[in-house]
Each structure stands twice: as structure tokens, then as C-alpha cells.
Design an enzyme around this catalytic site. Sequence first.
Site, short mmCIF file in Angstrom:
data_model
loop_
_atom_site.label_atom_id
_atom_site.label_comp_id
_atom_site.label_asym_id
_atom_site.label_seq_id
_atom_site.Cartn_x
_atom_site.Cartn_y
_atom_site.Cartn_z
N GLU A 177 -6.78 -9.51 -2.18
CA GLU A 177 -6.53 -10.56 -3.17
C GLU A 177 -7.30 -11.87 -2.92
OE1 GLU A 177 -2.28 -11.05 -3.76
OE2 GLU A 177 -2.39 -9.59 -5.38
N GLU A 378 -1.30 -2.51 -5.14
CA GLU A 378 -0.05 -3.26 -5.32
C GLU A 378 0.35 -3.21 -6.78
OE1 GLU A 378 0.06 -7.32 -3.93
OE2 GLU A 378 -0.98 -6.83 -2.05
#
Length: 480
Positions: A177, A378
Site C-alpha cells: 500500500e 486485502e
Amino acid sequence: MKNGMLALGMTAADVPDNFLWGAASAAYQVEGATNKDGKGRSVWDYYLDEKHLAGPGISGALRLTFTDRDQYLKDIQLFKELGLNSYRFSHRLDTYYPDGQGPVNLRAVAHYRQFITDLEAAGIKPLVTLYHWDMPESLSAAGGWENRESVEWFQRYAEVIFANFSDQVDQFVLINEPTVEVATKIMAEKRLKGEELTLPPIVPAGSYLETSLKSYNHILLASAAAAESFKVKGYKGRLGIALPFFPVLTTENASDEDKADARLVDGILNRWFLDAMYKGNYPADVLKLAADRHLNIDVQPGDAERIHDAGLGFLGINYYAPFFIRHQKNASEVYSPEIIFPKNEKLAFNGAVRPDQFSALLERVRDEYGNPPVIITENGAGFEGEDQLTNGKVNDVNRCLYLVDHIHAMRESIARGANVQGYYVWSSHDNLEWLSGYKSRFGMIYVDYDTQKRTPKLSAEIYGKIIRGENISDVDCKSD
């Protein structure tokens, strides 16, 4: 399938053979043991333990004691009972290089090799993330990802991980991320100065745009450099990067300015990464925006080509919600986006609940970027006030609905040709959510932070049934 429409007839049989059904965590968020086994200090130890940016008494040292083998063996047993065949976890750069530069801390190698051995003994395949935001404090002070030398810092660290774990692990996530890390650090630095932002500047604009684009480029180059080392050494396996993607939407009455800003936001958060990785260039509209503003984003000739040529083996997708974008009223800049939350949308902590946009994202990657192998690294949600332990149970109905509907959306995209090979719920456990501390719960497993007792939630029960091939729909997400 907007906002939780019924997911009919969905079973685990609707995915490819050898599909990875897992859950995910990150070392800083679950491990505790801030000063154990020679670990150094990350910038997050500074933010939370010293500066208390998540609030008084909120310390990274609490967490879930995941370095305690007696405890994590119990967690592995829970994973096995749920039916997980994979678990995603991360190493810590500040554990291997306590001061950011010096000798490797070999005690970390021994701990993680034992953890992987214990996972595999339970029939659970590791998916190992090398970096999940734990920049050593010394490297952060030297500029962190804004410093082009971070490419070499990360490459050196990656070589240590590959050398010590490639015999146990055949799939690595290099970095997690980038956009969210950069935004959260900006927010933390603002809070240090006594300033407060309502939301992290995840949609970079104004003074944050230069910092963000420069960091994104260096992060992608660091991933490419690690992949080059992996290939030179002849290691077997696949490398990927876990990127948070945000489908960018406007409202029905959007103006031309709204649409123009939305297009640029998509370029900065989504196309910047995908175009470099799969086309060998950065988006022309974003480069023009940076040039028009005279920003120093340190994109040098050959950078995007190097990222493309690294040829990562899979794309990790972190999906939570789309962004609704509009142009700020009375803004002086042509590009002045802001995030809005339409009243007709069901909202989780991370934004609107839109499984249809999950499908759209997967099929965009299929159609525009050559349908690379994808792992959903995720996907999950948290909802205000839902995670209450009552009579030994946690009936997290909204999270359960979220997971059922998003897994159904994924299955439909797979049926339409999307090359999805695995799915990991965020997160396995309730954990430390960075600047939000412990108040935002995302886990399928409830954690009593005082006693460390674990309680699987309703969402864990239903996820286990999906993995086992039971026919599950929204009506199964009901509280007792």
C-alpha cells in the site's frame, strides 16, 4: 450487486484449483515486542510510543503478542479450524536492520523461520510481505521514500529476506500500500505539528502532490530493484506488490470540473502504478499536471521502463471501497479534488460498500492490463459499534455481508475471465490500526486487548463455510 444485494449460490467451488483462501496481518499491527530480540525503532514506534499520536496510552507495544510462540500456535490452530490454506504476514525492515543500515539482526531470521515451519505443519501456505510501513526511524529521518537512495536500501533488505527464506517461501509481496503509507505519514507529520486533517490526504493535491508522486516512483523502483536481485540469484517463486486500488466515481450531477479531477485522481492512485508496471510508462496527464506545477517528482528517463521490465509475477490488489470525487468549490487551482460521501451509500470505515466496483476493478485489470495473475491481498471492512462481545459471541453482521458480497463479486469476475488466484481477508485479527489506535476493528477474530483472548466472529464462521464449499448467501449473515 450494489450495497449488499443477495449473493445467490456462491461456493468455494467457483474458483480455480489451488486457490489461496487466507487472511492477512502486518507485523507492526500485531506483534508487540517493541524492543525484543534486537529490533530497532521504526518511525511508527516514534509516532505512537513516544509522541502518542494515536492517543494517550495507545502504544505499539500492546498489540497481539504475535512474537510469543505459545500464543501464535493457538492462532495457527484457529486458522486451521477456519479452513485457511494460506496466511499473509509481514517481516519488519527495522527488525533486520535495527539502525536502518548496519549488520543484519539474525535473531529475526530464526523467529520467522520457525513461524513459517509452524504454519506449514498446519497445512497453511505463507504469503510473506517484506515491507508494511515499518521504515526505520533513521531512514525516515533521511527522507524515507522521498529519497532516491531508498531504492538501494530496500534492495539490500530484500536480498537478505530472499537469501534466508526462499527455501521456505515461493511467493513474496514486496511492498504494501504505497499510497496509503505516504498519506498516513503526511497526516502523522501534520499531527506532530499540532495540525489536524479530517482525512488522510490519500487523494494527493496541493503541497502533498510532489511528495506523493516522488515517493510512488521510488517505491516502484525499489520493487523493480528487488525483482532484479531475485532473478540474478535464480530464486524460484513469484514476486508481487500489494497496491490499494480505488475506483474513482462522480455523482450523477457531476460537472466537467468534477469529471476532470476524477480522471486525474484515477491517474495518480491507479494508472500511475498499473501503467508503469504493465505498459512501461507513466500516465501522460499526471506527468503534465506535475510539469505544469513545476513539481520535482524525480521521474528520470528509463524509470518506468525499468519498472515494467522487472516483470513482477503477480499483482496484489487491496480493495476496500471506491472514492467519490468532486472539484472543491471556489478552488483557485484547476486540479482541486475532494472526497465526498453520498448519503445514499452504505458506509464502512473505509468508505462506500460497493462490491460492484470490486468486479469493475478486476475486469478493468483484465481488459486494460493484459489480465495478469491477481491475488486479492486485502479485502475487508469495519463498521462503527458493531464489534461487541456479548455472551461470548460477536455478531458482526455488516462485515459478514461485506465479505459474502465481495467474494461473490470476485467469483463472478473469475467466471468472466479475470485471472484471480487468491483472496485474503483483512484482517485475521482485530489489531492496531495506525493513527486510529485500537478503536477501529477489522478482524474476523475478536481480540480482548487486556487478556489477549481470541473469539472468532460471525464473519469468521461464514468465511470458513465458504472455504469448505458450503452454499452461502446474505441470509446466512444473521445474528443469533
